[in-house]
Design an enzyme around this catalytic site. Structure first.
Site, PDB file in Angstrom:
ATOM      1  N   GLY A  11      -6.459  24.152  17.999  1.00  0.00           N
ATOM      2  CA  GLY A  11      -5.668  24.176  16.398  1.00  0.00           C
ATOM      3  C   GLY A  11      -5.574  25.436  16.108  1.00  0.00           C
ATOM      4  O   GLY A  11      -5.819  26.209  15.029  1.00  0.00           O
ATOM      5  N   THR A  12      -5.380  26.784  17.089  1.00  0.00           N
ATOM      6  CA  THR A  12      -4.803  27.613  16.618  1.00  0.00           C
ATOM      7  C   THR A  12      -3.679  27.715  16.164  1.00  0.00           C
ATOM      8  O   THR A  12      -3.845  28.949  15.168  1.00  0.00           O
ATOM      9  CB  THR A  12      -4.859  28.826  17.692  1.00  0.00           C
ATOM     10  OG1 THR A  12      -3.475  28.409  18.904  1.00  0.00           O
ATOM     11  CG2 THR A  12      -5.755  28.733  18.739  1.00  0.00           C
ATOM     12  N   ASN A  13      -2.885  26.954  16.053  1.00  0.00           N
ATOM     13  CA  ASN A  13      -1.411  27.515  15.757  1.00  0.00           C
ATOM     14  C   ASN A  13      -2.052  26.898  13.522  1.00  0.00           C
ATOM     15  O   ASN A  13      -1.290  27.603  12.851  1.00  0.00           O
ATOM     16  CB  ASN A  13      -0.365  26.549  16.001  1.00  0.00           C
ATOM     17  CG  ASN A  13       0.007  27.524  17.073  1.00  0.00           C
ATOM     18  OD1 ASN A  13       1.129  28.232  16.672  1.00  0.00           O
ATOM     19  ND2 ASN A  13      -0.555  27.111  18.393  1.00  0.00           N
ATOM     20  N   ARG A  92       1.272  13.829  20.529  1.00  0.00           N
ATOM     21  CA  ARG A  92       1.486  11.600  20.295  1.00  0.00           C
ATOM     22  C   ARG A  92       3.388  12.223  20.875  1.00  0.00           C
ATOM     23  O   ARG A  92       3.976  12.919  19.264  1.00  0.00           O
ATOM     24  CB  ARG A  92       1.042  11.423  19.847  1.00  0.00           C
ATOM     25  CG  ARG A  92      -0.045  11.229  19.907  1.00  0.00           C
ATOM     26  CD  ARG A  92      -0.532   9.735  20.467  1.00  0.00           C
ATOM     27  NE  ARG A  92      -0.101   8.318  20.656  1.00  0.00           N
ATOM     28  CZ  ARG A  92       0.623   7.996  21.762  1.00  0.00           C
ATOM     29  NH1 ARG A  92       0.024   8.045  22.885  1.00  0.00           N
ATOM     30  NH2 ARG A  92       0.899   6.638  21.340  1.00  0.00           N
ATOM     31  N   ASN A 108       7.477  21.591  14.709  1.00  0.00           N
ATOM     32  CA  ASN A 108       7.428  22.191  15.746  1.00  0.00           C
ATOM     33  C   ASN A 108       7.585  22.945  16.463  1.00  0.00           C
ATOM     34  O   ASN A 108       8.573  23.696  16.135  1.00  0.00           O
ATOM     35  CB  ASN A 108       7.696  20.445  16.598  1.00  0.00           C
ATOM     36  CG  ASN A 108       6.680  21.005  18.349  1.00  0.00           C
ATOM     37  OD1 ASN A 108       5.753  20.970  18.321  1.00  0.00           O
ATOM     38  ND2 ASN A 108       7.284  20.816  19.203  1.00  0.00           N
ATOM     39  N   HIS A 110       6.776  24.752  20.154  1.00  0.00           N
ATOM     40  CA  HIS A 110       7.046  25.015  21.522  1.00  0.00           C
ATOM     41  C   HIS A 110       6.639  25.536  22.519  1.00  0.00           C
ATOM     42  O   HIS A 110       7.058  26.833  22.531  1.00  0.00           O
ATOM     43  CB  HIS A 110       8.396  23.455  22.269  1.00  0.00           C
ATOM     44  CG  HIS A 110       8.468  23.701  23.291  1.00  0.00           C
ATOM     45  ND1 HIS A 110       7.647  22.301  24.098  1.00  0.00           N
ATOM     46  CD2 HIS A 110       8.959  24.365  24.610  1.00  0.00           C
ATOM     47  CE1 HIS A 110       7.431  22.047  25.332  1.00  0.00           C
ATOM     48  NE2 HIS A 110       8.695  23.029  25.524  1.00  0.00           N
ATOM     49  N   VAL A 145      13.319  14.583  22.593  1.00  0.00           N
ATOM     50  CA  VAL A 145      11.681  15.371  22.507  1.00  0.00           C
ATOM     51  C   VAL A 145      12.635  16.773  22.495  1.00  0.00           C
ATOM     52  O   VAL A 145      13.256  16.705  23.634  1.00  0.00           O
ATOM     53  CB  VAL A 145      10.801  15.072  23.267  1.00  0.00           C
ATOM     54  CG1 VAL A 145       9.723  15.641  23.801  1.00  0.00           C
ATOM     55  CG2 VAL A 145      10.037  13.163  23.633  1.00  0.00           C
ATOM     56  N   ALA A 174       2.656  34.598  20.001  1.00  0.00           N
ATOM     57  CA  ALA A 174       3.618  35.047  19.303  1.00  0.00           C
ATOM     58  C   ALA A 174       3.678  33.778  18.466  1.00  0.00           C
ATOM     59  O   ALA A 174       4.576  33.547  18.212  1.00  0.00           O
ATOM     60  CB  ALA A 174       4.658  34.595  20.515  1.00  0.00           C
TER      61      ALA A 174
HETATM   62  N1  DQB Z   1      10.095  12.591  18.656  1.00  0.00           N
HETATM   63  C1  DQB Z   1       9.434  13.441  19.096  1.00  0.00           C
HETATM   64  N2  DQB Z   1       8.085  13.440  18.700  1.00  0.00           N
HETATM   65  C2  DQB Z   1       7.397  14.228  19.080  1.00  0.00           C
HETATM   66  C3  DQB Z   1       5.796  14.847  19.025  1.00  0.00           C
HETATM   67  C4  DQB Z   1       5.474  15.806  19.402  1.00  0.00           C
HETATM   68  C5  DQB Z   1       6.208  16.594  19.790  1.00  0.00           C
HETATM   69  C6  DQB Z   1       5.294  18.142  20.412  1.00  0.00           C
HETATM   70  N3  DQB Z   1       5.441  18.348  21.487  1.00  0.00           N
HETATM   71  C7  DQB Z   1       5.246  17.298  22.476  1.00  0.00           C
HETATM   72  C8  DQB Z   1       6.041  17.349  23.707  1.00  0.00           C
HETATM   73  C9  DQB Z   1       5.858  16.233  24.369  1.00  0.00           C
HETATM   74  C10 DQB Z   1       4.911  15.638  24.643  1.00  0.00           C
HETATM   75  C11 DQB Z   1       4.114  14.004  25.679  1.00  0.00           C
HETATM   76  O1  DQB Z   1       5.382  13.521  26.485  1.00  0.00           O
HETATM   77  N4  DQB Z   1       3.350  13.644  25.701  1.00  0.00           N
HETATM   78  C12 DQB Z   1       3.211  13.262  26.676  1.00  0.00           C
HETATM   79  C13 DQB Z   1       2.985  11.678  26.041  1.00  0.00           C
HETATM   80  C14 DQB Z   1       2.212  11.319  25.079  1.00  0.00           C
HETATM   81  C15 DQB Z   1       2.721  10.713  24.227  1.00  0.00           C
HETATM   82  O2  DQB Z   1       2.517   8.887  24.819  1.00  0.00           O
HETATM   83  O3  DQB Z   1       2.840  10.144  23.432  1.00  0.00           O
HETATM   84  C16 DQB Z   1       4.268  15.649  23.896  1.00  0.00           C
HETATM   85  C17 DQB Z   1       4.212  16.766  22.556  1.00  0.00           C
HETATM   86  C18 DQB Z   1       7.605  17.100  19.803  1.00  0.00           C
HETATM   87  C19 DQB Z   1       8.372  15.449  19.349  1.00  0.00           C
HETATM   88  C20 DQB Z   1       9.823  15.451  19.817  1.00  0.00           C
HETATM   89  O4  DQB Z   1      10.314  16.614  19.395  1.00  0.00           O
HETATM   90  N5  DQB Z   1      10.471  14.634  19.464  1.00  0.00           N
HETATM   91  N1  GRF Z   2       2.997  22.501  21.085  1.00  0.00           N
HETATM   92  C1  GRF Z   2       1.499  23.237  22.007  1.00  0.00           C
HETATM   93  O1  GRF Z   2       0.103  22.942  21.751  1.00  0.00           O
HETATM   94  C2  GRF Z   2      -0.687  24.456  22.152  1.00  0.00           C
HETATM   95  C3  GRF Z   2      -1.057  23.875  20.677  1.00  0.00           C
HETATM   96  O2  GRF Z   2      -2.125  25.537  20.562  1.00  0.00           O
HETATM   97  P1  GRF Z   2      -3.457  24.372  19.536  1.00  0.00           P
HETATM   98  O3  GRF Z   2      -2.627  25.315  18.207  1.00  0.00           O
HETATM   99  O4  GRF Z   2      -4.182  24.210  18.814  1.00  0.00           O
HETATM  100  O5  GRF Z   2      -4.474  26.658  19.713  1.00  0.00           O
HETATM  101  C4  GRF Z   2       0.695  24.874  22.214  1.00  0.00           C
HETATM  102  O6  GRF Z   2       0.517  26.429  22.960  1.00  0.00           O
HETATM  103  C5  GRF Z   2       1.795  25.009  20.886  1.00  0.00           C
HETATM  104  O7  GRF Z   2       2.957  25.504  21.737  1.00  0.00           O
END
Ligand code: DQB
Ligand code: GRF
Length: 202
Positions: A11-13, A92, A108, A110, A145, A174
């Site tokens: 949770g640093t963000n 998730r 989000n 990234h 995603v 950043a």
């Molecule tokens: N539909 C949608 N949902 C998201 C949920 C989280 C994040 C955060 N970044 C994430 C990007 C990828 C993953 C991922 O592939 N995790 C392994 C599978 C976990 C699972 O089974 O759920 C998780 C967060 C981004 C998105 C996004 O761009 N679109």
């Molecule tokens: N999505 C990615 O997950 C990390 C979360 O870190 P935190 O906010 O829990 O410290 C961050 O690096 C962010 O880019």
């Protein structure tokens, strides 16, 4: 604007968003009214507690499907009167059902300069690709995603003896600037999501 923050870990963000929204010298135009974690007992929940922000654990293990988890998540956010949702290390994947309900109001961060290095190990991908510059991206969340419209990016150099840990740390610094900036743009109506996933600046 009332903001809900979804977390899964340190949770640093979230902390950066708390600090920015509670800073009288900044006018982010947002108040964090709810923090939801899909994992119990993570540090991000203690950060919310210290900031006196209502918090909840919603474990995906207690639901029979991804959709049922997402709809429970949605209901909690609606009940709290949330208007903007921030994914701050929420790990998730969300269903298209959820992302469509929050289209244009779901952000989000990234840890790479999208569209490069999508997925869960972005910093490792950047090191392995041998790029000299990486950074972070705050974007609208779409069903696809890491493909949503980009709002803010911040670059960082990759140093010669960087490893994943040193790069994660530099990129996080950043992120902690980029995420509050992006939230402020949306919360104060400086930007909105256009109908063909373009960013409209007003
Ligand atoms: N539909 C949608 N949902 C998201 C949920 C989280 C994040 C955060 N970044 C994430 C990007 C990828 C993953 C991922 O592939 N995790 C392994 C599978 C976990 C699972 O089974 O759920 C998780 C967060 C981004 C998105 C996004 O761009 N679109
Ligand atoms: N999505 C990615 O997950 C990390 C979360 O870190 P935190 O906010 O829990 O410290 C961050 O690096 C962010 O880019």
């Amino acid at each position: 604007k009332r903001v809900g923050v979804l977390i899964s870990g340190s949770g640093t963000n979230l902390q950066a968003l708390i600090d920015a929204t509670q800073d009288p010298l900044q006018d982010v135009g947002a108040e964090i009214v709810l923090v939801i974690s899909n994992k119990p007992r993570v540090e991000g929940l203690r950060r919310a507690e210290r900031a006196n922000i209502p918090r909840k654990v919603l474990s995906h293990k207690n639901f029979n499907s991804r959709l049922q988890f997402d709809m429970a998540l949605h209901q909690e956010l609606v009940n709290a009167g949330v208007e903007i949702v921030c994914l701050a290390g929420f790990m998730r994947i969300l269903t298209g059902e959820f992302t469509r309900k929050w289209k244009g109001r779901l952000l989000n961060v990234h840890p790479a300069l999208l569209p490069l290095f999508k997925g869960v190990d972005a910093q490792k991908q950047a090191l392995e690709a041998g790029v000299r510059i990486s950074g972070c991206t705050v974007h609208f969340v779409e069903e696809d995603v890491d493909a949503g419209a980009i709002i803010v990016q911040e670059s960082v150099p990759i140093e010669v003896n960087d490893n994943v840990d040193t790069l994660v740390e530099r990129i996080k610094a950043a992120e902690h600037k980029a995420f509050p900036k992006a939230l402020q743009l949306l919360a104060t109506d400086k930007i909105k999501l256009g109908s063909d996933n373009n960013i409209i600046w007003s």
